[in-house]
Motif scaffolding. Structure first.
Motif, PDB file in Angstrom:
ATOM      1  N   THR A 131       0.840  -1.185   0.000  1.00  0.00           N
ATOM      2  CA  THR A 131       0.000   0.000   0.000  1.00  0.00           C
ATOM      3  C   THR A 131       0.875   1.236   0.000  1.00  0.00           C
ATOM      4  OG1 THR A 131      -1.664  -1.213   1.271  1.00  0.00           O
ATOM      5  CG2 THR A 131      -1.864   1.155   1.222  1.00  0.00           C
ATOM      6  N   ALA A 132       1.899   1.222   0.803  1.00  0.00           N
ATOM      7  CA  ALA A 132       2.802   2.378   0.869  1.00  0.00           C
ATOM      8  C   ALA A 132       3.466   2.594  -0.481  1.00  0.00           C
ATOM      9  CB  ALA A 132       3.833   2.176   1.966  1.00  0.00           C
ATOM     10  N   GLU A 133       3.879   1.484  -1.086  1.00  0.00           N
ATOM     11  CA  GLU A 133       4.533   1.601  -2.405  1.00  0.00           C
ATOM     12  C   GLU A 133       3.543   2.117  -3.442  1.00  0.00           C
ATOM     13  OE1 GLU A 133       6.570  -1.246  -5.714  1.00  0.00           O
ATOM     14  OE2 GLU A 133       6.636  -1.924  -3.653  1.00  0.00           O
ATOM     15  N   ALA A 134       2.304   1.680  -3.392  1.00  0.00           N
ATOM     16  CA  ALA A 134       1.289   2.141  -4.327  1.00  0.00           C
ATOM     17  C   ALA A 134       1.021   3.633  -4.138  1.00  0.00           C
ATOM     18  CB  ALA A 134       0.000   1.334  -4.147  1.00  0.00           C
ATOM     19  N   LYS A 135       0.974   4.034  -2.843  1.00  0.00           N
ATOM     20  CA  LYS A 135       0.763   5.452  -2.564  1.00  0.00           C
ATOM     21  C   LYS A 135       1.925   6.269  -3.105  1.00  0.00           C
ATOM     22  CE  LYS A 135      -2.131   5.309   1.536  1.00  0.00           C
ATOM     23  NZ  LYS A 135      -2.233   5.651   2.952  1.00  0.00           N
ATOM     24  N   THR A 136       3.122   5.799  -2.942  1.00  0.00           N
ATOM     25  CA  THR A 136       4.297   6.512  -3.415  1.00  0.00           C
ATOM     26  C   THR A 136       4.261   6.613  -4.939  1.00  0.00           C
ATOM     27  OG1 THR A 136       5.547   5.673  -1.544  1.00  0.00           O
ATOM     28  CG2 THR A 136       6.826   6.539  -3.382  1.00  0.00           C
ATOM     29  N   ARG A 137       3.953   5.504  -5.563  1.00  0.00           N
ATOM     30  CA  ARG A 137       3.878   5.523  -7.036  1.00  0.00           C
ATOM     31  C   ARG A 137       2.742   6.438  -7.524  1.00  0.00           C
ATOM     32  NH1 ARG A 137       4.896  -0.564  -9.195  1.00  0.00           N
ATOM     33  NH2 ARG A 137       7.076  -0.690  -8.548  1.00  0.00           N
ATOM     34  N   PHE A 138       1.614   6.366  -6.810  1.00  0.00           N
ATOM     35  CA  PHE A 138       0.487   7.217  -7.192  1.00  0.00           C
ATOM     36  C   PHE A 138       0.867   8.682  -7.042  1.00  0.00           C
ATOM     37  CE2 PHE A 138      -3.369   9.619  -6.076  1.00  0.00           C
ATOM     38  CZ  PHE A 138      -4.136   9.388  -7.202  1.00  0.00           C
ATOM     39  N   ASN A 139       1.488   9.036  -5.932  1.00  0.00           N
ATOM     40  CA  ASN A 139       1.908  10.420  -5.711  1.00  0.00           C
ATOM     41  C   ASN A 139       2.927  10.851  -6.767  1.00  0.00           C
ATOM     42  OD1 ASN A 139       0.234  10.918  -3.538  1.00  0.00           O
ATOM     43  ND2 ASN A 139       1.732  10.263  -2.013  1.00  0.00           N
ATOM     44  N   ALA A 140       3.836   9.983  -7.146  1.00  0.00           N
ATOM     45  CA  ALA A 140       4.830  10.303  -8.181  1.00  0.00           C
ATOM     46  C   ALA A 140       4.125  10.513  -9.518  1.00  0.00           C
ATOM     47  CB  ALA A 140       5.868   9.197  -8.277  1.00  0.00           C
ATOM     48  N   ALA A 141       3.165   9.650  -9.829  1.00  0.00           N
ATOM     49  CA  ALA A 141       2.427   9.773 -11.085  1.00  0.00           C
ATOM     50  C   ALA A 141       1.609  11.076 -11.091  1.00  0.00           C
ATOM     51  CB  ALA A 141       1.515   8.571 -11.292  1.00  0.00           C
ATOM     52  N   LEU A 142       1.050  11.403  -9.927  1.00  0.00           N
ATOM     53  CA  LEU A 142       0.284  12.627  -9.802  1.00  0.00           C
ATOM     54  C   LEU A 142       1.181  13.841 -10.012  1.00  0.00           C
ATOM     55  CD1 LEU A 142      -2.537  13.710  -9.236  1.00  0.00           C
ATOM     56  CD2 LEU A 142      -1.992  13.675  -6.796  1.00  0.00           C
ATOM     57  N   GLU A 143       2.356  13.809  -9.420  1.00  0.00           N
ATOM     58  CA  GLU A 143       3.305  14.909  -9.592  1.00  0.00           C
ATOM     59  C   GLU A 143       3.754  15.004 -11.059  1.00  0.00           C
ATOM     60  OE1 GLU A 143       4.179  17.315  -7.483  1.00  0.00           O
ATOM     61  OE2 GLU A 143       2.734  16.410  -6.100  1.00  0.00           O
ATOM     62  N   GLU A 144       3.965  13.848 -11.679  1.00  0.00           N
ATOM     63  CA  GLU A 144       4.361  13.827 -13.095  1.00  0.00           C
ATOM     64  C   GLU A 144       3.233  14.366 -13.979  1.00  0.00           C
ATOM     65  OE1 GLU A 144       5.613  10.500 -16.359  1.00  0.00           O
ATOM     66  OE2 GLU A 144       6.247  10.128 -14.286  1.00  0.00           O
TER      67      GLU A 144
END
Length: 179
Positions: free
Chosen positions: A12-25
């Motif tokens: 979940t933490a990794e998904a959140k991190t990836r989601f936040n990175a994708a959102l920033e991108e």
């Protein structure tokens, strides 16, 4: 119980991190697209202004050409109208003079058939017609136009009556030639 990372929570933490990175991108991409759109809009706006200026210039050229052609046409029309007026004046004078000659030539016959008194009337009418033809020749078209305007101002009812009479005579003349 101590909190230990479980595989589910680390996913979940990794998904959140990836989601936040994708959102920033995505935000960075949207900002880049916005900047590119603004640049293109500025470029299109300047192109449109350039084309607008070109079209306005062309329209002004066409307008100037139209003015020149219209003034040339008006000048030609004025010359032609003036020529027609002079030609009409000359023909009217010639017709009145010819009528005067005919009346004068027939004055002797009128003396014989109707009497000297009527022959004198014919001679007087002939002289008046000849004088009228000479006055017509002596005046310019502009003077004749001003004389006509003055006559209409002085006696509008007579002018309307004369115009109606002339119209009637032309109608009879042309109706007789058709049929």
């Amino acid at each position: 119980m101590t909190a230990t990372a479980t595989p589910a929570s680390s996913g979940t933490a990794e998904a959140k991190t990836r989601f936040n990175a994708a959102l920033e991108e995505a935000k960075a991409g949207a900002a880049a697209l916005k900047a590119e759109a603004a640049n293109r809009a500025t470029a299109y706006r300047s192109q449109a202004k350039g084309k607008s200026s070109d079209l306005v210039g062309e329209a002004k050229e066409y307008g100037a050409d139209a003015k020149v052609k219209a003034s040339e046409f008006a000048a030609d029309a004025k010359v032609k109208a003036n020529d027609l007026a002079y030609e009409g004046k000359a023909k009217a004078s010639e017709a009145i003079s010819s009528l005067s000659k005919i009346v004068s030539e027939n004055a002797g016959t009128i003396d014989e058939k109707l009497g000297a008194k009527y022959g004198d009337y014919a001679r007087s009418a002939s002289r008046t017609l000849q004088e009228t033809a000479e006055k017509l020749d002596a005046k310019s078209v502009d003077e004749l136009g001003e004389d006509a305007r003055e006559a209409v101002r002085k006696s509008p009812a007579a002018a309307v009556g004369i115009a109606a009479l002339v119209g009637f005579m032309f109608a009879r003349l042309f109706r007789g030639k058709r049929g």
